[in-house]
Write a protein that holds these residues in place. Structure first.
Motif: not given
Length: 240
Positions: A221-240
């Motif tokens: 269960t609970d398969v999910r992306l936590e964060h990603k960095t780089g690329g045109k869309s920039g950085d993304w964090y689940r808890n921010k």
């Protein structure tokens, strides 16, 4: 009654007196107001009193314009708020995104999932007493291999040269579960979110496979992306 009719006809004639040029009224608002006044005069001449000021005609026009404006606004808002689906072509067909024009940047993504074992299976795993062997060690290798096979498993994913894949499995005695975290890294033109997600998913399925002889009630269960960095869309964090 005769005097009211005469007055009514005079007012009609004055309203229909041509203005300069070929136009009768300076604007559509003048025309609408004149029609309203003529209707009111006619009602007074027939019934002897002015009609109730319901403003039905005006309210309907205003309401219609408001609704049309609302529809247009919503349509524009929806177009702006919904991102473009890059894997869908102009005719609705599936397509692989052309990333040849993108810049090469460092890409990092991490994902997580959880495997709920139940107390009986958890005790066997923590004591390394499962018949198939070391559950956590096998699942770790499976997750790394799974990340490298992502483009073979998911049709429209690009074949990425991964520079690093890390999978970590931790026993959680409070929930009788295995918590899995995976990270994928590359220097390329597209992200590694799917590689990180595939890593933790394959690791979780491997835990299930290693333990299914002891219980069929295991839950991944609970398969999910936590964060990603780089690329045109920039950085993304689940808890921010």
């Amino acid at each position: 009654m005769h005097a009211q009719k005469v007055m009514f006809l005079r007012r009609v004639a004055s309203k229909l007196t041509p203005l300069q040029g070929s136009r009768f009224f300076s604007s559509s608002n003048d025309l609408f107001k004149s029609i309203q006044e003529l209707n009111q005069v006619e009602m007074e001449s027939v019934f002897g009193e002015p009609p109730a000021s319901s403003g039905l005609g005006g309210s309907l026009d205003t309401q219609t314009m408001s609704q049309e404006s609302h529809v247009v606004t919503n349509d524009v808002t929806q177009k702006e708020s919904f991102p473009v689906l890059t894997h869908i072509g102009s005719k609705g067909e599936a397509q692989m995104v052309d990333v040849s024009s993108k810049e090469i940047t460092k890409r990092i993504a991490s994902a997580s999932c959880k495997v709920l074992l139940g107390q009986k299976v958890f005790d066997l795993v923590s004591a390394n007493q499962m018949e198939k062997g070391d559950v956590l060690a096998v699942a770790k290798i499976a997750g790394i291999c799974g990340a490298k096979q992502t483009s073979n498993l998911i049709p429209l994913c690009h074949n990425i040269n991964l520079s690093n894949v890390h999978v970590d499995l931790t026993l959680n005695p409070r929930e009788f579960s295995v918590e899995i975290v995976g990270k994928a890294v590359c220097s390329g033109k597209t992200g590694v979110e799917m590689e990180a997600l595939t890593a933790v998913t394959i690791a979780g399925l491997t835990v299930y496979d290693m333990c299914k002889a002891a219980s069929k009630d295991i839950l991944v269960t609970d398969v999910r992306l936590e964060h990603k960095t780089g690329g045109k869309s920039g950085d993304w964090y689940r808890n921010k």
